[in-house]
Enzyme design. Structure first.
Site, PDB file in Angstrom:
ATOM      1  N   HIS A 307     -81.842 -91.179  -1.903  1.00  0.00           N
ATOM      2  CA  HIS A 307     -82.830 -90.298  -2.524  1.00  0.00           C
ATOM      3  C   HIS A 307     -82.367 -88.848  -2.374  1.00  0.00           C
ATOM      4  CE1 HIS A 307     -86.431 -88.990  -4.321  1.00  0.00           C
ATOM      5  NE2 HIS A 307     -87.278 -89.058  -3.307  1.00  0.00           N
ATOM      6  N   HIS A 353     -79.379 -93.821 -12.634  1.00  0.00           N
ATOM      7  CA  HIS A 353     -80.759 -93.471 -12.339  1.00  0.00           C
ATOM      8  C   HIS A 353     -81.607 -94.724 -12.428  1.00  0.00           C
ATOM      9  CE1 HIS A 353     -84.750 -91.588 -12.742  1.00  0.00           C
ATOM     10  NE2 HIS A 353     -84.199 -90.540 -12.164  1.00  0.00           N
ATOM     11  N   ARG A 362     -82.404 -82.766 -16.248  1.00  0.00           N
ATOM     12  CA  ARG A 362     -82.229 -81.779 -15.173  1.00  0.00           C
ATOM     13  C   ARG A 362     -80.751 -81.457 -14.978  1.00  0.00           C
ATOM     14  NH1 ARG A 362     -85.182 -85.025 -10.547  1.00  0.00           N
ATOM     15  NH2 ARG A 362     -83.830 -86.589 -11.523  1.00  0.00           N
ATOM     16  N   ASP A 408     -78.443 -84.773  -9.288  1.00  0.00           N
ATOM     17  CA  ASP A 408     -77.663 -84.503  -8.086  1.00  0.00           C
ATOM     18  C   ASP A 408     -76.200 -84.211  -8.382  1.00  0.00           C
ATOM     19  OD1 ASP A 408     -79.847 -84.963  -6.311  1.00  0.00           O
ATOM     20  OD2 ASP A 408     -79.591 -87.111  -6.634  1.00  0.00           O
TER      21      ASP A 408
END
Length: 471
Positions: A307, A353, A362, A408
């Site tokens: 996470h 994802h 994002r 990320d």
């Protein structure tokens, strides 16, 4: 289909409530009696009455409607794909991405107030949007920013608690300890012990939530300065907004870094209720644990490698790529390194994802930021090359449903460029951001009277027995 459209509509608050024109000073929940255009509490109080009636109507009209079939794969696969949470702030769809109160990230970037023309949205504006479903004015955002500053006093014992941990303690461990130390000031806990009526639960929850959100940058920056900067603390600057202040307290006063922090906090704030940290905060809060306890639990979930710790892992992995392949590797060199990673039983961090089936929006907005501010940075160029090379390889494996990069894959490279190179600290940044989502939802959980969360579990014996009967 009609019901699914109703559930989608339920994720957005309507804006039919007329705003009151009289201005009042900001006051605590026990003193609040009148409404103000600039006061978030008063705006929310009016909306809550409307949404309480809306929820009653939804339960009455659609309570027995089915949302789909549960399969064994869902049960043993981490409840993937099960619709089981009411989450007002955002909706995540596989082919579209995240929407905050019905608005995409580009739309939020366009309409939410910014610190400067054509700048990134202010996190305070997103907080207002998450709570009310309305796009705030610049004056409302400025008022909320000032209120958060007024609430941001952190007792000395909190810092002493953080500093008492050994040097080996991870930044997230220190951060959680700081949040737990502030918990002794919980307004909800005090009100509950005095016997507050359940219809008023949301008000002390609101107080705790805004207090917590306001204090997190102070606590988080202390963690950073304590570990990496010899404990030389930088105080809050009353002239700066939430994101810029956090950047400044960390030690980064570059206006571009402040813009990045505004963007970072905004896009990392909410990502529907099913992710580990959001779900954990909701779950713990459903037991009427106060926002500090709920958010601390959420942070512990965020600290996991699958996470919030992922953004730490991505930057370290990209630096390993550079160390082994150089700053300008050939496509074949990159392919060899990626296959080496996969064949060693590891994943390529920053790709894939649990819900999305396209490039994470994002990621896209961070890429646009990089193209604007750091187009020639070697690590950014490496990220761009990986975007071309990794997805085809993951697709070739045949096991990956989404081979595209997620949020990320980019955030660490941006932070690294502006000097925040300590990857172990990245999850703390994520935690500060995630407070906007979790606290907003906790307020609405209490306002709508959502019950204790208690899903039904089962055993493999039960699954085998019932599936055999069905054959």
């Amino acid at each position: 289909m009609v019901f699914f459209r109703s559930i989608t509509a339920l994720s957005r608050l309507c804006s039919r409530v007329n705003q009151q024109s009289s201005l009042t000073n900001s006051a605590r929940w026990i003193q609040m009696q009148s409404s103000s255009d600039l006061d978030l509490h008063s705006q929310l109080k009016e909306l809550i009455l409307e949404q309480q009636e809306r929820l009653k109507k939804v339960k009455s009209e659609y309570g027995k409607s089915q949302l789909g079939n549960i399969t064994v794969d869902m049960v043993i696969g981490g409840m993937r794909g099960m619709t089981g949470l009411l989450w007002e702030g955002s909706l995540l769809e596989a082919d579209e991405g995240i929407r905050f109160r019905g608005m995409t990230i580009p739309e939020c970037q366009k309409v939410l107030p910014a610190a400067k023309p054509d700048g990134e949205p202010l996190p305070e504006g997103l907080l207002w949007l998450l709570l009310t479903g309305k796009v705030p004015s610049k004056a409302q955002v400025n008022a909320l920013s000032k209120e958060l500053q007024d609430r941001a006093t952190v007792p000395d014992y909190v810092f002493k608690t953080i500093d008492a941990l050994p040097a080996s303690a991870h930044p997230m461990t220190r951060f959680v300890a700081g949040v737990m130390a502030i918990q002794v000031q919980s307004e909800f806990q005090k009100a509950y012990e005095k016997g507050i009526h359940k219809s008023k639960y949301w008000e002390p929850t609101y107080e705790d939530s805004l207090n917590l959100i306001s204090r997190l940058p102070v606590v988080a920056s202390h963690v950073y300065r304590r570990i990496y900067k010899d404990g030389k603390i930088i105080p809050m600057d009353a002239s700066l907004d939430y994101g810029a202040n956090y950047s400044n307290m960390l030690g980064f006063d570059d206006p571009k870094m402040q813009e990045l922090m505004r963007l970072y906090v905004t896009i990392h704030s909410d990502h529907d209720g099913g992710n580990v940290s959001a779900h954990t905060g909701h779950l713990v809060g459903s037991a009427l644990s106060d926002p500090y306890l709920s958010f601390a639990a959420a942070l512990n979930g965020l600290a996991g490698p699958l996470h919030g710790l992922a953004n730490q892992e991505v930057l370290l992995w990209i630096k390993n790529v550079v160390n082994e392949c150089g700053e300008n590797p050939t496509t074949e060199q990159l392919k060899d390194f990626i296959w080496k990673t996969l064949n060693s039983g590891k994943v390529v961090p920053g790709f894939g994802h649990g819900v999305l089936r396209k490039t994470d929006p994002r990621y896209t907005c961070q890429r646009e930021f990089a193209l604007k501010h750091l187009p020639n940075d070697p690590l950014f160029q490496m990220v761009s090359k990986l975007y071309e090379v990794v997805p085809p390889i993951l697709t070739e494996l045949g096991k990956v449903k989404n081979p595209w990069p997620n949020v990320d894959d980019h955030s660490g490279v941006l932070l690294n460029y502006f000097g925040l190179t300590e990857a172990r600290y990245f999850p703390v940044l994520f935690g500060v951001s995630r407070s906007l989502e979790i606290c907003s939802q906790l307020i609405w959980d209490r306002a709508l009277g959502l019950p204790l969360e208690r899903p039904k579990s089962t055993t493999m014996d039960w699954i085998e027995k019932n599936c055999k009967k069905a054959v």
